[in-house]
Design an enzyme around this catalytic site. Structure first.
Site, PDB file in Angstrom:
ATOM      1  N   SER A   5      11.973   2.097  35.459  1.00 38.86           N
ATOM      2  CA  SER A   5      12.286   2.681  36.765  1.00 38.86           C
ATOM      3  C   SER A   5      13.600   3.433  36.831  1.00 38.86           C
ATOM      4  CB  SER A   5      12.277   1.584  37.839  1.00 38.86           C
ATOM      5  OG  SER A   5      10.975   1.096  38.042  1.00 38.86           O
TER       6      SER A   5
ATOM      7  N   LYS B  36      20.683   2.494  44.832  1.00 40.10           N
ATOM      8  CA  LYS B  36      19.246   2.348  45.096  1.00 40.10           C
ATOM      9  C   LYS B  36      19.040   1.298  46.187  1.00 40.10           C
ATOM     10  CE  LYS B  36      14.910   1.286  42.643  1.00 40.10           C
ATOM     11  NZ  LYS B  36      14.326   0.914  41.327  1.00 40.10           N
TER      12      LYS B  36
ATOM     13  N   SER C 185      10.752   3.793  39.747  1.00 42.45           N
ATOM     14  CA  SER C 185      10.942   3.737  41.184  1.00 42.45           C
ATOM     15  C   SER C 185      12.300   4.257  41.658  1.00 42.45           C
ATOM     16  CB  SER C 185      10.792   2.286  41.647  1.00 42.45           C
ATOM     17  OG  SER C 185      11.734   1.436  41.025  1.00 42.45           O
TER      18      SER C 185
END
Length: 466
Positions: free
Chosen positions: A173, A74, A149
């Site tokens: 997330s 990420k 996210s």
């Protein structure tokens, strides 16, 4: 599903595929993908690392279980020499000067990072639409959001672009996009994995978490990246979770669920019905199921966002374009700060920074922020009481189905409320795993603090039950 890591490892050892070919195949898939999950490909470095693995095998040397396995990162984790943008205009040209502890442990184990993955800017969002690289589309239906996210991380795993990915979970997330895309996603106990090198959103709930396609792969990666780190004083020494331990479910006799959250008017009827059906199948295994009363969803979500916004306002105060980031000049220094932050932060990030500064300001901190801290203490006490009565807590991952791309941007409040089932466990700093079974967006398994092994044990049981 069997472990992809073990399967690919055996292929490499048996020389059924070269590591270079393996990595190149995954890179080619990432280049062709139309889901918006890629921020930066790490092609040159990945192929160099793959060549080194092939050289070891050619020399008859043994390789570790994770050696040569391609994974995704990420884009909020530092990886030295790579762009680390947090999907933001502010850091669009920023390159990491060092590597996050969790990522370094994987590098030390020989795993190969091949992509920095799209995410909501600075982790601010539950749909992965708040990104300068555009929205990430759901792996199952490109008209729907991927969740956030860590949406890019979930999609890359679901589409087999990466074998596993490393995401960050603050209020859901990792777990929510895992549920939306049908993969496993773990938020471990707070402090089990070092946060050093993870861009801070809300420091008291930020966690590093793996996403993968099987419980076994989650276990393997968790073992590799767990442990005390002198660079993160919130970390603690943890024991390895053995493969055989996953089958030892004899100690799980009672499961609890929060009846009041299921009765919330925002609950999708199909998810509720499927969840209740899953509970009946668990009962049929001889496990007792208890209905529990918990805080209402509005209180949970409000408490989480008050604290998270306050912490992100503090953490992002360092970004002013002076030391790093995309600086915009103006007539004077104060004006430069204002223009730089206004133009470089997304609308959602600005909303959270303004909200955080508001709740921390004089006249509001006592009435809002300190009361939220008190509610958090009460919530922690509630969890301790619950785990005196039950061994595991189960819940849906989300109250609703993934919305269409664009809808969440029109209604930020609805986006916040989609976190109703995830934020409470974040505030409690508990280990929680999304499994892609039971409902359209999965089921969430939670255990007492530091009991990550029990979460994986029950996930293994659900693989055989649902």
């Amino acid at each position: 599903m069997q472990s992809q890591i073990k399967y690919i490892h055996q292929q490499l050892v048996d020389k059924q595929i070269s590591c270079v070919d393996l990595v190149q195949q995954r890179l080619d898939r990432l280049k062709q993908n139309t889901h918006g999950s890629v921020n930066t490909l790490l092609e040159a470095d990945a192929l160099k690392r793959a060549q080194a693995v092939d050289a070891k095998l050619a020399n008859g040397e043994s390789i570790g279980l994770l050696e040569g396995i391609p994974f995704g990162v990420k884009d909020v984790f530092m990886l030295q020499g790579t762009h680390t943008t947090a999907s933001s205009a502010f850091l669009k040209d920023y390159k990491s000067a060092y590597t996050a502890s969790a990522i370094q442990k994987l590098l030390d184990a020989g795993a190969i990072p091949i992509v920095k993955e799209n995410c909501d800017s600075f982790g601010h969002g539950s749909s992965n639409e708040n990104s300068i690289f555009g929205a990430v589309q759901n792996a199952k239906d490109s008209e729907l959001v991927a969740g956030g996210s860590s949406g890019g991380s979930a999609v890359n795993v679901a589409k087999d672009f990466t074998v596993f990915s490393i995401g960050g979970d603050t209020g859901g997330s990792v777990r929510q996009p895992a549920g939306y895309n049908g993969v496993y996603g773990l938020k471990p106990t707070y402090g089990r994995i070092s946060r050093y090198g993870l861009m801070a959103y809300a420091s008291s709930t930020d966690c590093v978490g793996p996403l993968a396609k099987s419980v076994e792969d989650i276990r393997i990666v968790l073992n590799a990246i767990s442990g005390k780190d002198v660079k993160d004083q919130t970390t603690y020494k943890s024991s390895q979770i053995d493969e055989g331990a996953l089958e030892n479910t004899a100690g799980i006799k009672t499961v609890g669920y929060f009846k009041n959250l299921l009765d919330n008017e925002g609950m999708d009827p199909s998810i509720k019905a499927d969840f209740m059906s899953a509970l009946e199948q668990i009962k049929a295994k001889g496990i007792e199921v208890k209905a529990l009363d918990f805080m209402d969803a509005d209180t949970l979500v409000s408490t989480y966002y008050i604290l998270a916004m306050a912490e992100t306002a503090s953490n992002l105060s360092r970004l002013d374009g002076t030391n790093y980031g995309n600086r915009i000049g103006a007539e004077n220094l104060i004006e430069s700060y204002a223009v730089t932050r206004s133009n470089n932060f997304s609308e959602e990030t600005k909303r959270r920074v303004v909200g955080g500064n508001q709740v921390l300001s004089q006249g509001f901190s006592d009435e809002i922020y300190l009361k939220s801290l008190a509610i958090r203490d009460q919530l922690t006490a509630d969890f301790e009481r619950f785990f005196d009565d039950v061994d595991i807590l189960l819940s849906p991952v989300t109250p609703g189905l993934p919305p269409k791309v664009g809808d969440s941007l029109k209604d930020p409040l609805a986006m916040y409320l989609s976190d109703a089932f995830t934020v409470g466990f974040s505030l409690g700093q508990l280990p929680t795993l999304t499994v892609p079974q039971g409902t359209a967006t999965g089921i969430q398994i939670t255990a007492a603090k530091t009991d990550d092994e029990r979460v994986l044990q029950f996930a293994h049981l659900l693989e055989e039950t649902l």
